[in-house]
Design a protein around this motif. Structure first.
Motif, short mmCIF file in Angstrom:
data_model
loop_
_atom_site.label_atom_id
_atom_site.label_comp_id
_atom_site.label_asym_id
_atom_site.label_seq_id
_atom_site.Cartn_x
_atom_site.Cartn_y
_atom_site.Cartn_z
N SER A 169 0.96 -1.15 0.29
CA SER A 169 0.02 -0.03 0.04
C SER A 169 1.00 1.27 0.30
CB SER A 169 -0.77 0.13 1.35
OG SER A 169 -1.57 1.14 1.51
N HIS A 170 0.61 2.27 -0.83
CA HIS A 170 1.42 3.72 -1.03
C HIS A 170 0.28 4.52 -1.22
CE1 HIS A 170 5.19 1.33 -1.14
NE2 HIS A 170 4.74 0.60 -2.14
N LYS A 171 0.63 5.71 -0.71
CA LYS A 171 0.01 6.83 -0.84
C LYS A 171 0.24 8.02 -2.07
CE LYS A 171 -1.13 7.16 3.86
NZ LYS A 171 -0.95 8.10 5.34
N THR A 221 -4.73 3.36 -3.06
CA THR A 221 -3.29 2.90 -2.45
C THR A 221 -2.92 1.81 -2.64
OG1 THR A 221 -4.53 2.23 -0.39
CG2 THR A 221 -3.90 4.68 -0.52
N GLU A 237 6.19 6.08 -5.14
CA GLU A 237 6.32 5.05 -4.35
C GLU A 237 6.11 3.63 -4.65
OE1 GLU A 237 4.12 5.71 -0.70
OE2 GLU A 237 4.99 7.66 -0.32
#
Length: 294
Positions: free
Chosen positions: A142-144, A196, A148
Motif C-alpha cells: 500500500s502506497h499513498k 493506495t 512510491e
C-alpha cells in the motif's frame, strides 16, 4: 460443532478498532491481534469433497488456511503451497491431518514458472492427481503516492497474483479430469479499486478477466473456472502491508462495519469445488460485507 443459531453479522466477529500492529511481509497469523478465525473450531464437513485432491496456494494462513480446513473436513487431500511461513504452514497441515486427510507442504516462490510446475508434479505424485486448484496466494503493498511504487514491486505483484495463476493452471489442466474446478481469489478491488493499492487492484482486475477467459477455454474439457472476490478480510496480508493506523481501522468502511474472517469465505470455495456448483463457471462470488459489485 457448528453453531446454527441466528447471529447478527455486524457483531459475530471482532469489530475495529484493533490494536495497532505491523509485521514484515508476508506476516504470521499467530502474531495478529485478534488472531483470525479460519474455522478451526467451527467448520463442520459433510463429505462434499470426499476423495478429491486439492492444491491450494497461500494455504498456510488466512483465506487459504480456511479453505484447507474446510476441504479436509469435506474429505479432500491437500497440497499447500506457501512462500516461507513454515510455522503457519505446519499448523495448517496438522489441522488437515487431524481431519484424517493427507497434507503435502511445498514451500517456494510461485513467481517462478518452474516452481509452479514442481507444485503440480508433487500433487500428481503424492496425492495421485488434481481435482481442485485454488489460486489464492497474493502479494500487495500500500502506497499513498504513485512514485512510491517501484518497478520491482509492480512486477512482483503481477508475477505472484497473475502470472502464477496462469503458470499453475496451465500445468494442472493436463492432470485434471472432467468435473474438476479451478478457483481464483480475486478481490473487491477488481471492481472498486483502492487508490493506495494500484498494483494489487490492477492484478485482481486482470485475474477476474483471466477467470472468464479460462472458463470458456476449459469448458470443452469439463473443467469449471470461477473466482471469489473478498472484501476486507482479516489476514496476515493486512498488518504486513499496511501501516499500523490503517490496519487498526481495517474493515470499518463496509456496511457491516468490520472485516470478514477467513472462515466466512470457506463455504463459497466449497460450493464452487463441489457438485453443488456444477453449472457455475466464469462467475465471481462476492464476499464483501455488504458492498455491492456493480
Amino acid at each position: 460443532m457448528a453453531d446454527n443459531s441466528l447471529q447478527d453479522p455486524r457483531t459475530k466477529y471482532p469489530v475495529p478498532p484493533f490494536p495497532k500492529q505491523q509485521q514484515d511481509v508476508p506476516g504470521e497469523q499467530s502474531q495478529m491481534q485478534p488472531v483470525p478465525d479460519c474455522g478451526e473450531s467451527s467448520y463442520a464437513g459433510a463429505g462434499k469433497l470426499a476423495g478429491r485432491k486439492a492444491v491450494i496456494t497461500g494455504g498456510d494462513s488466512g483465506i487459504g488456511r480456511a479453505v484447507a480446513i474446510a476441504y479436509a473436513r469435506e474429505g479432500a487431500d491437500i497440497l499447500i503451497s506457501y512462500l516461507d511461513e513454515h510455522e503457519d504452514a505446519q499448523s495448517t497441515a496438522q489441522l488437515v491431518r487431524d481431519a484424517g486427510r493427507k497434507c503435502v507442504l511445498v514451500p517456494g516462490d510461485i513467481q517462478d514458472q518452474e516452481h509452479c510446475k514442481e507444485i503440480i508434479q508433487r500433487a500428481v505424485d503424492e496425492l495421485g492427481g488434481i481435482d481442485i486448484l485454488v489460486n489464492n496466494a497474493a502479494f500487495q503493498m500500500s502506497h499513498k503516492d504513485l512514485s512510491e511504487f517501484s518497478a520491482h514491486e509492480f512486477d512482483r505483484t503481477f508475477r505472484t497474483n497473475v502470472y502464477a495463476t496462469f503458470f499453475l493452471t496451465q500445468a494442472a489442466v493436463p492432470h485434471m479430469p472432467p468435473g474438476s474446478s479451478v478457483i481464483n481469489t480475486a478481490s473487491i478491488n477488481a471492481d472498486k479499486p483502492n487508490a493506495t493499492l494500484v498494483a494489487y487492484a490492477a492484478t485482481k482486475g486482470a485475474l477476474q478477466n483471466l477467470t472468464g477467459g479460462l472458463a470458456q477455454l476449459l469448458a470443452e474439457k469439463g473443467i469449471r473456472v470461477n473466482c471469489v472476490a473478498p472484501g476486507p478480510v482479516w489476514t496476515p496480508l493486512i498488518p504486513s502491508t499496511m501501516d499500523a493506523e490503517k490496519a487498526s481501522q481495517f474493515g470499518a468502511q463496509v456496511p457491516l462495519k468490520r472485516p470478514g474472517q477467513p472462515a466466512e469465505l470457506a463455504a463459497a470455495y466449497v460450493m464452487l469445488a463441489s457438485e453443488g456448483g456444477s453449472y457455475i463457471s466464469g462467475a465471481t462470488i462476492a464476499v464483501t460485507g455488504g458492498v455491492p459489485l456493480i
